[in-house]
Scaffold this motif. Structure first.
Motif, PDB file in Angstrom:
ATOM      1  N   LEU A  45      -2.514  -6.220  -0.396  1.00 54.65           N
ATOM      2  CA  LEU A  45      -2.747  -6.001  -1.818  1.00 54.65           C
ATOM      3  C   LEU A  45      -2.393  -4.572  -2.201  1.00 54.65           C
ATOM      4  O   LEU A  45      -1.774  -4.330  -3.243  1.00 54.65           O
ATOM      5  CB  LEU A  45      -4.205  -6.304  -2.174  1.00 54.65           C
ATOM      6  N   CYS A  46      -2.766  -3.618  -1.358  1.00 56.05           N
ATOM      7  CA  CYS A  46      -2.436  -2.207  -1.623  1.00 56.05           C
ATOM      8  C   CYS A  46      -0.932  -1.990  -1.623  1.00 56.05           C
ATOM      9  O   CYS A  46      -0.424  -1.236  -2.449  1.00 56.05           O
ATOM     10  CB  CYS A  46      -3.085  -1.317  -0.566  1.00 56.05           C
ATOM     11  N   LYS A  47      -0.240  -2.636  -0.712  1.00 54.92           N
ATOM     12  CA  LYS A  47       1.225  -2.499  -0.659  1.00 54.92           C
ATOM     13  C   LYS A  47       1.863  -3.084  -1.920  1.00 54.92           C
ATOM     14  O   LYS A  47       2.827  -2.524  -2.443  1.00 54.92           O
ATOM     15  CB  LYS A  47       1.774  -3.193   0.583  1.00 54.92           C
ATOM     16  N   LEU A  48       1.336  -4.201  -2.400  1.00 53.61           N
ATOM     17  CA  LEU A  48       1.842  -4.811  -3.627  1.00 53.61           C
ATOM     18  C   LEU A  48       1.611  -3.895  -4.828  1.00 53.61           C
ATOM     19  O   LEU A  48       2.509  -3.681  -5.647  1.00 53.61           O
ATOM     20  CB  LEU A  48       1.190  -6.176  -3.855  1.00 53.61           C
ATOM     21  N   VAL A  49       0.396  -3.352  -4.939  1.00 53.38           N
ATOM     22  CA  VAL A  49       0.077  -2.431  -6.031  1.00 53.38           C
ATOM     23  C   VAL A  49       0.982  -1.204  -5.959  1.00 53.38           C
ATOM     24  O   VAL A  49       1.517  -0.751  -6.975  1.00 53.38           O
ATOM     25  CB  VAL A  49      -1.420  -2.031  -5.981  1.00 53.38           C
ATOM     26  N   ASP A  50       1.188  -0.666  -4.754  1.00 55.45           N
ATOM     27  CA  ASP A  50       2.059   0.497  -4.600  1.00 55.45           C
ATOM     28  C   ASP A  50       3.500   0.180  -5.004  1.00 55.45           C
ATOM     29  O   ASP A  50       4.179   1.011  -5.618  1.00 55.45           O
ATOM     30  CB  ASP A  50       2.019   1.016  -3.166  1.00 55.45           C
ATOM     31  N   ALA A  51       3.981  -1.014  -4.678  1.00 52.42           N
ATOM     32  CA  ALA A  51       5.344  -1.404  -5.062  1.00 52.42           C
ATOM     33  C   ALA A  51       5.479  -1.509  -6.579  1.00 52.42           C
ATOM     34  O   ALA A  51       6.467  -1.047  -7.165  1.00 52.42           O
ATOM     35  CB  ALA A  51       5.725  -2.723  -4.402  1.00 52.42           C
ATOM     36  N   ILE A  52       4.475  -2.084  -7.231  1.00 49.21           N
ATOM     37  CA  ILE A  52       4.490  -2.203  -8.695  1.00 49.21           C
ATOM     38  C   ILE A  52       4.452  -0.810  -9.330  1.00 49.21           C
ATOM     39  O   ILE A  52       5.208  -0.517 -10.262  1.00 49.21           O
ATOM     40  CB  ILE A  52       3.309  -3.070  -9.184  1.00 49.21           C
ATOM     41  N   LEU A  53       3.587   0.046  -8.804  1.00 45.22           N
ATOM     42  CA  LEU A  53       3.486   1.399  -9.353  1.00 45.22           C
ATOM     43  C   LEU A  53       4.750   2.215  -9.105  1.00 45.22           C
ATOM     44  O   LEU A  53       5.174   2.987  -9.966  1.00 45.22           O
ATOM     45  CB  LEU A  53       2.272   2.124  -8.771  1.00 45.22           C
ATOM     46  N   LEU A  54       5.370   2.032  -7.946  1.00 43.83           N
ATOM     47  CA  LEU A  54       6.615   2.739  -7.666  1.00 43.83           C
ATOM     48  C   LEU A  54       7.682   2.357  -8.691  1.00 43.83           C
ATOM     49  O   LEU A  54       8.397   3.221  -9.212  1.00 43.83           O
ATOM     50  CB  LEU A  54       7.104   2.450  -6.247  1.00 43.83           C
ATOM     51  N   ALA A  72       6.441   9.901   0.495  1.00 48.38           N
ATOM     52  CA  ALA A  72       6.179  10.835   1.590  1.00 48.38           C
ATOM     53  C   ALA A  72       4.730  10.757   2.086  1.00 48.38           C
ATOM     54  O   ALA A  72       4.344  11.541   2.939  1.00 48.38           O
ATOM     55  CB  ALA A  72       6.504  12.256   1.142  1.00 48.38           C
ATOM     56  N   SER A  73       3.944   9.829   1.552  1.00 48.04           N
ATOM     57  CA  SER A  73       2.534   9.640   1.946  1.00 48.04           C
ATOM     58  C   SER A  73       1.741  10.943   1.880  1.00 48.04           C
ATOM     59  O   SER A  73       1.048  11.318   2.821  1.00 48.04           O
ATOM     60  CB  SER A  73       2.439   9.051   3.352  1.00 48.04           C
ATOM     61  N   LYS A  74       1.827  11.611   0.752  1.00 51.92           N
ATOM     62  CA  LYS A  74       1.112  12.868   0.571  1.00 51.92           C
ATOM     63  C   LYS A  74      -0.358  12.611   0.268  1.00 51.92           C
ATOM     64  O   LYS A  74      -0.713  11.618  -0.371  1.00 51.92           O
ATOM     65  CB  LYS A  74       1.734  13.696  -0.565  1.00 51.92           C
ATOM     66  N   THR A  75      -1.191  13.525   0.722  1.00 51.47           N
ATOM     67  CA  THR A  75      -2.635  13.346   0.540  1.00 51.47           C
ATOM     68  C   THR A  75      -3.062  13.495  -0.917  1.00 51.47           C
ATOM     69  O   THR A  75      -4.093  12.956  -1.309  1.00 51.47           O
ATOM     70  CB  THR A  75      -3.410  14.377   1.392  1.00 51.47           C
ATOM     71  N   TRP A  76      -2.299  14.218  -1.722  1.00 51.81           N
ATOM     72  CA  TRP A  76      -2.653  14.449  -3.117  1.00 51.81           C
ATOM     73  C   TRP A  76      -2.199  13.315  -4.032  1.00 51.81           C
ATOM     74  O   TRP A  76      -2.415  13.365  -5.238  1.00 51.81           O
ATOM     75  CB  TRP A  76      -2.081  15.774  -3.617  1.00 51.81           C
ATOM     76  N   PHE A  77      -1.574  12.284  -3.482  1.00 52.49           N
ATOM     77  CA  PHE A  77      -1.058  11.186  -4.310  1.00 52.49           C
ATOM     78  C   PHE A  77      -2.157  10.538  -5.158  1.00 52.49           C
ATOM     79  O   PHE A  77      -1.945  10.235  -6.330  1.00 52.49           O
ATOM     80  CB  PHE A  77      -0.355  10.135  -3.448  1.00 52.49           C
ATOM     81  N   ASN A  78      -3.330  10.325  -4.583  1.00 53.50           N
ATOM     82  CA  ASN A  78      -4.415   9.681  -5.346  1.00 53.50           C
ATOM     83  C   ASN A  78      -4.786  10.494  -6.576  1.00 53.50           C
ATOM     84  O   ASN A  78      -5.045   9.934  -7.649  1.00 53.50           O
ATOM     85  CB  ASN A  78      -5.652   9.481  -4.470  1.00 53.50           C
ATOM     86  N   THR A  79      -4.792  11.822  -6.450  1.00 52.56           N
ATOM     87  CA  THR A  79      -5.153  12.674  -7.577  1.00 52.56           C
ATOM     88  C   THR A  79      -4.116  12.587  -8.685  1.00 52.56           C
ATOM     89  O   THR A  79      -4.464  12.411  -9.862  1.00 52.56           O
ATOM     90  CB  THR A  79      -5.302  14.136  -7.113  1.00 52.56           C
ATOM     91  N   THR A  80      -2.836  12.701  -8.335  1.00 59.92           N
ATOM     92  CA  THR A  80      -1.794  12.647  -9.369  1.00 59.92           C
ATOM     93  C   THR A  80      -1.697  11.251  -9.973  1.00 59.92           C
ATOM     94  O   THR A  80      -1.403  11.104 -11.154  1.00 59.92           O
ATOM     95  CB  THR A  80      -0.429  13.082  -8.815  1.00 59.92           C
ATOM     96  N   CYS A  81      -1.962  10.245  -9.174  1.00 61.59           N
ATOM     97  CA  CYS A  81      -1.945   8.867  -9.672  1.00 61.59           C
ATOM     98  C   CYS A  81      -3.089   8.648 -10.671  1.00 61.59           C
ATOM     99  O   CYS A  81      -2.909   8.010 -11.707  1.00 61.59           O
ATOM    100  CB  CYS A  81      -2.057   7.908  -8.487  1.00 61.59           C
ATOM    101  N   LEU A 128       6.380  13.403  -9.378  1.00 56.80           N
ATOM    102  CA  LEU A 128       5.508  13.752  -8.252  1.00 56.80           C
ATOM    103  C   LEU A 128       4.961  12.505  -7.563  1.00 56.80           C
ATOM    104  O   LEU A 128       4.843  12.466  -6.335  1.00 56.80           O
ATOM    105  CB  LEU A 128       4.337  14.610  -8.736  1.00 56.80           C
ATOM    106  N   ASN A 129       4.613  11.498  -8.346  1.00 57.67           N
ATOM    107  CA  ASN A 129       4.072  10.274  -7.768  1.00 57.67           C
ATOM    108  C   ASN A 129       5.102   9.527  -6.932  1.00 57.67           C
ATOM    109  O   ASN A 129       4.762   8.952  -5.899  1.00 57.67           O
ATOM    110  CB  ASN A 129       3.494   9.363  -8.854  1.00 57.67           C
ATOM    111  N   VAL A 130       6.350   9.523  -7.379  1.00 50.34           N
ATOM    112  CA  VAL A 130       7.401   8.892  -6.561  1.00 50.34           C
ATOM    113  C   VAL A 130       7.496   9.609  -5.223  1.00 50.34           C
ATOM    114  O   VAL A 130       7.489   8.985  -4.160  1.00 50.34           O
ATOM    115  CB  VAL A 130       8.764   8.907  -7.295  1.00 50.34           C
ATOM    116  N   TYR A 131       7.560  10.941  -5.268  1.00 53.52           N
ATOM    117  CA  TYR A 131       7.637  11.720  -4.031  1.00 53.52           C
ATOM    118  C   TYR A 131       6.374  11.547  -3.191  1.00 53.52           C
ATOM    119  O   TYR A 131       6.441  11.321  -1.981  1.00 53.52           O
ATOM    120  CB  TYR A 131       7.867  13.201  -4.351  1.00 53.52           C
ATOM    121  N   GLY A 132       5.219  11.659  -3.833  1.00 46.48           N
ATOM    122  CA  GLY A 132       3.946  11.546  -3.107  1.00 46.48           C
ATOM    123  C   GLY A 132       3.756  10.203  -2.448  1.00 46.48           C
ATOM    124  O   GLY A 132       3.231  10.111  -1.332  1.00 46.48           O
ATOM    125  N   MET A 133       4.197   9.153  -3.118  1.00 40.79           N
ATOM    126  CA  MET A 133       4.060   7.818  -2.543  1.00 40.79           C
ATOM    127  C   MET A 133       5.012   7.631  -1.361  1.00 40.79           C
ATOM    128  O   MET A 133       4.618   7.148  -0.302  1.00 40.79           O
ATOM    129  CB  MET A 133       4.324   6.750  -3.605  1.00 40.79           C
TER     130      MET A 133
END
Length: 169
Positions: free
Chosen positions: A4-13, A88-97, A81-86
């Protein structure tokens, strides 16, 4: 939960990429002079406004122009930033998202409220704008969600060096 998380991430990407491209090329034509854009982009924007009867692009009400400026100054860099953060699996992705989702949801609520309240919007136009409210809510929820990294357990409250006890002598 992982699928489910992978699906949500794909939609958000997909949403982040769309906004990364559309904001500077099309949305910015609302508040910047047409003369700085190639004729093809101007024609495409006018075709869209006519085809979907987008009165916000034609009439350019002040609140709509202000929301486009907000998108260009705040949301567009966050989308990049979110495209890059997602990716590159950056730790700050949740905050920018979370920031992206809160801002997009708020903007879309104002835009959809105007469309529904003015009774000027066609169903076709509402179908074009409505998914972005969904993207905003999805990004907001994704920003609140703590997804454990592979191989690492999810952090728990009360453990770790942050709550180290004092040593007694």
């Amino acid at each position: 939960m992982g699928a489910l998380c992978k699906l949500v991430d794909a939609i958000l990407l997909l949403a982040f990429v769309i906004i990364s491209v559309a904001a500077p090329l099309f949305d910015s034509q609302t508040c910047l002079p047409e003369s700085i854009y190639p004729a093809l982009l101007v024609r495409m924007n006018k075709w869209y406004a006519g085809e979907y009867q987008d009165f916000l692009l034609v009439e350019k009400p002040h609140f709509s122009v202000a929301l486009v400026w907000l998108e260009l100054v705040f949301l567009w860099p966050l989308a990049l930033l979110n495209v890059y953060g997602m990716l590159a699996s950056k730790t700050w992705f949740n905050t920018t998202c979370l920031l992206f989702g809160a801002s997009l949801s708020t903007s879309m609520a104002a835009i959809l409220g105007e469309m529904l309240g003015s009774l000027k919007a066609s169903d076709k136009l509402l179908m074009m704008y409505s998914p972005f409210l969904g993207f905003g809510v999805l990004a907001l929820m994704r920003g609140l969600l703590q997804v454990p990294q592979s191989g690492k357990p999810a952090p728990t409250i009360g453990k770790g060096p942050a709550l180290a006890r004092k040593k007694r002598a």
